[in-house]
Scaffold this motif. Structure first.
Motif, PDB file in Angstrom:
ATOM      1  N   VAL A  72      -3.421   0.066   3.561  1.00  0.00           N
ATOM      2  CA  VAL A  72      -4.279   0.203   2.490  1.00  0.00           C
ATOM      3  C   VAL A  72      -5.430   1.140   2.920  1.00  0.00           C
ATOM      4  O   VAL A  72      -5.731   1.506   4.012  1.00  0.00           O
ATOM      5  CB  VAL A  72      -4.678  -0.994   1.889  1.00  0.00           C
ATOM      6  N   ASN A  94       2.283  -2.041  -4.825  1.00  0.00           N
ATOM      7  CA  ASN A  94       0.894  -1.035  -4.948  1.00  0.00           C
ATOM      8  C   ASN A  94       0.304  -1.528  -6.153  1.00  0.00           C
ATOM      9  O   ASN A  94       1.082  -1.813  -7.225  1.00  0.00           O
ATOM     10  CB  ASN A  94       1.327   0.261  -4.574  1.00  0.00           C
ATOM     11  N   GLY A 111       0.818  -1.383  -0.026  1.00  0.00           N
ATOM     12  CA  GLY A 111       0.110   0.223  -0.060  1.00  0.00           C
ATOM     13  C   GLY A 111       0.649   1.281  -0.016  1.00  0.00           C
ATOM     14  O   GLY A 111       1.633   1.455   0.995  1.00  0.00           O
TER      15      GLY A 111
END
Length: 294
Positions: free
Chosen positions: A70, A36, A13
């Motif tokens: 996230v 990501n 994330g």
């Protein structure tokens, strides 16, 4: 365990906070793998020395410690719950924002898949990560926290709260309650003083002094709350209510919003009606502990 400068870390994330976390680990000497969904968000980190993993599975295999940051818990479950993801033997530190129930459920889910799991909350903005001003809360098995504390210390002031995975989330929202309450009280006072031509910058130092003074009351009030005994050592709730009424009257007279002081007084009025008027202000914990649907 390896020296902290050799401990590999994975960060999943790469929003602004995730990027700050990964960059801080790199600066502290940790080999850092990142992943990501939008790979371009890793460009700067790769330039700093991070390894961009092509898949979540590859990212998880690269580090002995995986930090998840996230959008929400649902996103975490989607990413880590896929059939090709192997979590057995891994340590996950979830710094995704959520509530205490989600944290406890995530811990159960991770443990069922063989992972060690710590839940956490970041009490800081991204630029503060890596400084003492960044408080990072953790909850879960203490042994798992202690095993990785030296690595996590790179992020800021790292705090362990207890074995209950939900504690970090609860502390997080309790801190937000404090933040908004202090800011709202300051804005109420600022609105009042502006009607007399006093600007916010002039009022702010006085407000800081009051806030600091009230903060000093908290330990004694906490003792009363924990003992469920509320003798009026300083002032009774009835005395406070008279001052609340004065605040409302003054606000109405100068044309300032009265919603906040009326809300506070309504809670105090209910406590007085229940027979607590002669007790100290901390008796209002009884009101805060009761759910209301209106």
């Amino acid at each position: 365990m390896n020296n902290t400068t050799e401990t590999p870390v994975t960060v999943i994330g790469l929003g602004r906070m995730g990027q700050a976390l990964a960059s801080t680990f790199l600066k502290a000497g940790h080999p850092t793998t990142v992943w990501n969904r939008t790979a371009s968000k890793a460009d700067q980190l790769v330039a700093e020395g991070a390894l961009l993993a092509p898949t979540v599975s590859d990212a998880l295999k690269s580090g002995s410690l995986t930090i998840v940051c996230v959008t929400d818990y649902q996103a975490m479950h989607r990413l880590l719950g896929a059939d090709d993801i192997e979590l057995d033997g891994m340590t996950l530190v979830n710094l995704t924002s959520g509530d205490s129930a989600q944290a406890r459920e995530a811990a159960q889910w991770a443990e069922q898949r063989g992972a060690r799991y710590l839940d956490g909350a970041i009490m800081a903005i991204p630029p503060a990560i890596g400084t003492a001003e960044a408080t990072i809360l953790h909850s879960g098995p203490q042994a798992d926290f202690e095993a990785h504390k030296a690595t996590l210390d790179a992020l800021g002031t790292v705090t362990y709260l207890g074995a209950d995975h939900g504690l970090a989330s609860l502390y997080d929202v309790a801190g937000l309650a404090m933040m908004w309450s202090v800011l709202n009280a300051w804005l109420q006072g600022t609105a009042l003083l502006r009607t007399a031509g006093v600007d916010a910058v002039t009022y702010a130092p006085f407000a800081q002094q009051i806030a600091a003074g009230v903060a000093e009351w908290l330990p004694r009030h906490a003792e009363q709350v924990d003992s469920s005994s509320f003798p009026a050592e300083v002032a009774s709730l009835e005395t406070h209510v008279r001052s609340m009424a004065h605040l409302i009257e003054e606000s109405e007279a100068v044309g300032v919003n009265t919603e906040l002081p009326k809300l506070i007084k309504a809670m105090a009025d209910r406590a007085i009606a229940a027979g607590h008027g002669g007790e100290q202000y901390s008796v209002l914990i009884e009101e805060f502990s009761q759910p209301r649907n209106d």
